[in-house]
Scaffold this motif. Structure first.
Motif, PDB file in Angstrom:
ATOM      1  N   GLU A 182       0.679  10.652 -10.100  1.00 12.51           N
ATOM      2  CA  GLU A 182       1.933  10.569  -8.873  1.00 12.51           C
ATOM      3  C   GLU A 182       2.279  11.595  -8.014  1.00 12.51           C
ATOM      4  OE1 GLU A 182       5.661   7.966  -8.305  1.00 12.51           O
ATOM      5  OE2 GLU A 182       3.774   7.759  -9.191  1.00 12.51           O
ATOM      6  N   GLU A 183       1.961  12.702  -8.551  1.00 16.98           N
ATOM      7  CA  GLU A 183       2.212  13.799  -7.602  1.00 16.98           C
ATOM      8  C   GLU A 183       0.908  14.058  -6.416  1.00 16.98           C
ATOM      9  OE1 GLU A 183       1.930  18.744  -8.276  1.00 16.98           O
ATOM     10  OE2 GLU A 183       2.225  17.656  -9.966  1.00 16.98           O
ATOM     11  N   LYS A 184      -0.392  14.042  -6.865  1.00 17.75           N
ATOM     12  CA  LYS A 184      -1.336  14.252  -6.139  1.00 17.75           C
ATOM     13  C   LYS A 184      -1.944  12.975  -5.398  1.00 17.75           C
ATOM     14  CE  LYS A 184      -3.045  18.142  -9.294  1.00 17.75           C
ATOM     15  NZ  LYS A 184      -4.116  18.576  -9.833  1.00 17.75           N
ATOM     16  N   GLY A 185      -1.730  11.936  -5.926  1.00 14.03           N
ATOM     17  CA  GLY A 185      -2.118  10.606  -5.228  1.00 14.03           C
ATOM     18  C   GLY A 185      -3.631  10.294  -5.601  1.00 14.03           C
ATOM     19  N   TYR A 186      -4.212   9.160  -5.088  1.00 17.65           N
ATOM     20  CA  TYR A 186      -5.642   8.767  -5.477  1.00 17.65           C
ATOM     21  C   TYR A 186      -6.625   9.700  -4.680  1.00 17.65           C
ATOM     22  CZ  TYR A 186      -3.514   5.404  -8.476  1.00 17.65           C
ATOM     23  OH  TYR A 186      -2.771   4.642  -9.321  1.00 17.65           O
ATOM     24  N   GLU A 187      -6.243  10.196  -3.704  1.00 16.66           N
ATOM     25  CA  GLU A 187      -7.276  10.984  -2.768  1.00 16.66           C
ATOM     26  C   GLU A 187      -7.736  12.187  -3.701  1.00 16.66           C
ATOM     27  OE1 GLU A 187      -8.486  10.631   0.203  1.00 16.66           O
ATOM     28  OE2 GLU A 187      -7.602   8.914   0.321  1.00 16.66           O
ATOM     29  N   TRP A 188      -6.739  12.536  -4.580  1.00 19.19           N
ATOM     30  CA  TRP A 188      -7.176  13.748  -5.418  1.00 19.19           C
ATOM     31  C   TRP A 188      -8.637  13.089  -6.430  1.00 19.19           C
ATOM     32  CZ3 TRP A 188      -5.657  13.303 -10.907  1.00 19.19           C
ATOM     33  CH2 TRP A 188      -6.114  14.328 -11.733  1.00 19.19           C
ATOM     34  N   ILE A 189      -8.508  11.963  -6.644  1.00 15.07           N
ATOM     35  CA  ILE A 189      -9.387  11.591  -7.499  1.00 15.07           C
ATOM     36  C   ILE A 189     -10.968  11.592  -6.575  1.00 15.07           C
ATOM     37  CG2 ILE A 189     -10.500   9.379  -8.638  1.00 15.07           C
ATOM     38  CD1 ILE A 189      -8.506  10.775 -10.226  1.00 15.07           C
ATOM     39  N   LYS A 190     -10.730  11.155  -5.516  1.00 17.25           N
ATOM     40  CA  LYS A 190     -11.987  11.083  -4.498  1.00 17.25           C
ATOM     41  C   LYS A 190     -12.561  12.603  -4.291  1.00 17.25           C
ATOM     42  CE  LYS A 190     -10.168   7.166  -1.513  1.00 17.25           C
ATOM     43  NZ  LYS A 190      -9.894   6.850  -0.378  1.00 17.25           N
ATOM     44  N   GLU A 191     -11.743  13.408  -4.352  1.00 14.85           N
ATOM     45  CA  GLU A 191     -11.868  14.874  -4.139  1.00 14.85           C
ATOM     46  C   GLU A 191     -12.676  15.312  -5.358  1.00 14.85           C
ATOM     47  OE1 GLU A 191      -8.534  16.915  -3.107  1.00 14.85           O
ATOM     48  OE2 GLU A 191      -8.401  15.810  -0.902  1.00 14.85           O
ATOM     49  N   GLY A 202      -5.003   2.849 -10.472  1.00 14.97           N
ATOM     50  CA  GLY A 202      -6.001   2.872  -9.432  1.00 14.97           C
ATOM     51  C   GLY A 202      -5.605   2.612  -8.206  1.00 14.97           C
ATOM     52  N   PRO A 203      -6.280   2.797  -7.120  1.00 15.06           N
ATOM     53  CA  PRO A 203      -6.002   2.010  -5.914  1.00 15.06           C
ATOM     54  C   PRO A 203      -6.093   0.514  -5.750  1.00 15.06           C
ATOM     55  CG  PRO A 203      -7.580   3.823  -5.505  1.00 15.06           C
ATOM     56  CD  PRO A 203      -7.357   3.784  -6.989  1.00 15.06           C
ATOM     57  N   VAL A 223      -8.291   5.955 -15.112  1.00 16.65           N
ATOM     58  CA  VAL A 223      -8.156   5.547 -13.702  1.00 16.65           C
ATOM     59  C   VAL A 223      -9.591   4.789 -13.359  1.00 16.65           C
ATOM     60  CG1 VAL A 223      -8.380   6.839 -11.280  1.00 16.65           C
ATOM     61  CG2 VAL A 223      -7.173   7.899 -13.306  1.00 16.65           C
ATOM     62  N   LEU A 224      -9.312   3.754 -12.772  1.00 13.66           N
ATOM     63  CA  LEU A 224     -10.387   2.721 -12.224  1.00 13.66           C
ATOM     64  C   LEU A 224     -10.374   3.002 -10.563  1.00 13.66           C
ATOM     65  CD1 LEU A 224     -10.669  -0.813 -13.413  1.00 13.66           C
ATOM     66  CD2 LEU A 224     -11.474  -0.108 -11.553  1.00 13.66           C
ATOM     67  N   TYR A 225     -11.579   3.364 -10.456  1.00 18.09           N
ATOM     68  CA  TYR A 225     -12.002   3.627  -8.825  1.00 18.09           C
ATOM     69  C   TYR A 225     -13.454   3.086  -8.807  1.00 18.09           C
ATOM     70  CZ  TYR A 225     -12.610   6.408  -4.670  1.00 18.09           C
ATOM     71  OH  TYR A 225     -12.951   6.581  -3.289  1.00 18.09           O
ATOM     72  N   GLU A 226     -13.413   2.201  -7.530  1.00 17.70           N
ATOM     73  CA  GLU A 226     -14.603   1.878  -6.999  1.00 17.70           C
ATOM     74  C   GLU A 226     -15.555   1.061  -8.397  1.00 17.70           C
ATOM     75  OE1 GLU A 226     -16.887   4.674  -4.839  1.00 17.70           O
ATOM     76  OE2 GLU A 226     -15.364   4.322  -3.184  1.00 17.70           O
ATOM     77  N   GLY A 227     -14.744   0.306  -9.083  1.00 15.76           N
ATOM     78  CA  GLY A 227     -15.599  -0.410 -10.217  1.00 15.76           C
ATOM     79  C   GLY A 227     -15.595   0.168 -11.413  1.00 15.76           C
TER      80      GLY A 227
END
Length: 250
Positions: free
Chosen positions: A237-246, A34-35, A218-222
């Motif tokens: 690795e390919e898509k980055g964490y922006e993909w998770i946000k989307e 996660g970020p 994936v741990l994102y925003e707690g």
């Protein structure tokens, strides 16, 4: 073996963990990705008992006990190990004396007699081979003047000596070149068994080429927002964490 249920934790007024649920069984390797600033190291610190975090809700059940009420040393004696992202130096304390004290305190907790000098040295020689630790390194003060790779080797050496049930490795790949990464990851793999489990916290998929996880979270925003097999790390690795946000925005 480890069951985390609706875990919330804060520093001061800032809530960092916002409802973590996680199950870990013996024999498993879990990767948490996660970020920065989203709670990975906080989760590790809460499990280990770092007092700077305040748990406001939830449970952490380890081998049938809610460990949130246990002091740090008891958690360690029960079989928890935390490998630090930035291991501290302890000038004037040799690795040998440090580890002999730690091993014998653990044995005392479990009602066992301390190891004799010869027994301890035999164990130490055996475990040094796990991370290719040299005699000159083992005779120095704990982490004093060590390179990044030497510090991480020492962390895995300590893990080998203490033989924990659950090891949490917080960005153990941070600052390692490829040779040091190979040695450190190789040590982790040698220590893996059906009786223990490992949690690997990392930003990058490259570590998971060496330590292959059974599950990636994936741990994102707690919160843990996505769980999958090892291929999830490649996708990140390919898509980055922006993909998770989307994904969460859908």
């Amino acid at each position: 073996m480890l069951s985390i249920r609706n875990l919330h934790a804060s520093i001061g007024e800032r809530e960092i963990l916002k409802g973590i649920d996680l199950e870990i069984n013996r024999g498993e390797v879990h990767a948490i990705m996660g970020p920065n600033g989203n709670g990975k190291s906080t989760l590790a610190g809460v499990i280990a008992g770092n007092p700077k975090y305040t748990v406001t809700q939830g449970e952490v059940i380890f081998k049938g006990k809610n460990i949130l009420d246990l002091p740090v040393d008891v958690r360690a004696a029960e079989g928890l190990f935390l490998g630090f992202q930035y291991p501290v130096e302890i000038p004037g304390v040799s690795i040998t004396n440090f580890m002999r004290t730690a091993v014998n305190e653990q044995r005392k907790y479990h009602g066992l007699d301390p190891l004799s000098g010869s027994e301890f040295l035999k164990l130490m020689e055996e475990k040094k081979k796990v991370v290719e630790m040299t005699a000159s390194l083992a005779n120095r003060s704990v982490n004093e003047g060590f390179s990044g790779g030497e510090k991480k080797k020492n962390e895995i050496f300590q893990m080998a000596m203490l033989n924990p049930t659950l090891s949490i490795l917080d960005e153990t790949d941070s600052g390692l070149d490829i040779d040091a990464l190979r040695i450190v990851a190789g040590g982790v793999n040698k220590l893996r068994s059906n009786d223990n489990a490992t949690v690997v916290i990392t930003h990058y998929q490259r570590l998971l080429d060496f330590i292959v996880p059974d599950f990636v979270h994936v741990l994102y925003e707690g919160r843990i927002v996505k769980t999958g097999p090892k291929e999830l790390a490649l996708e990140l690795e390919e898509k980055g964490y922006e993909w998770i946000k989307e994904e969460l925005g859908k």
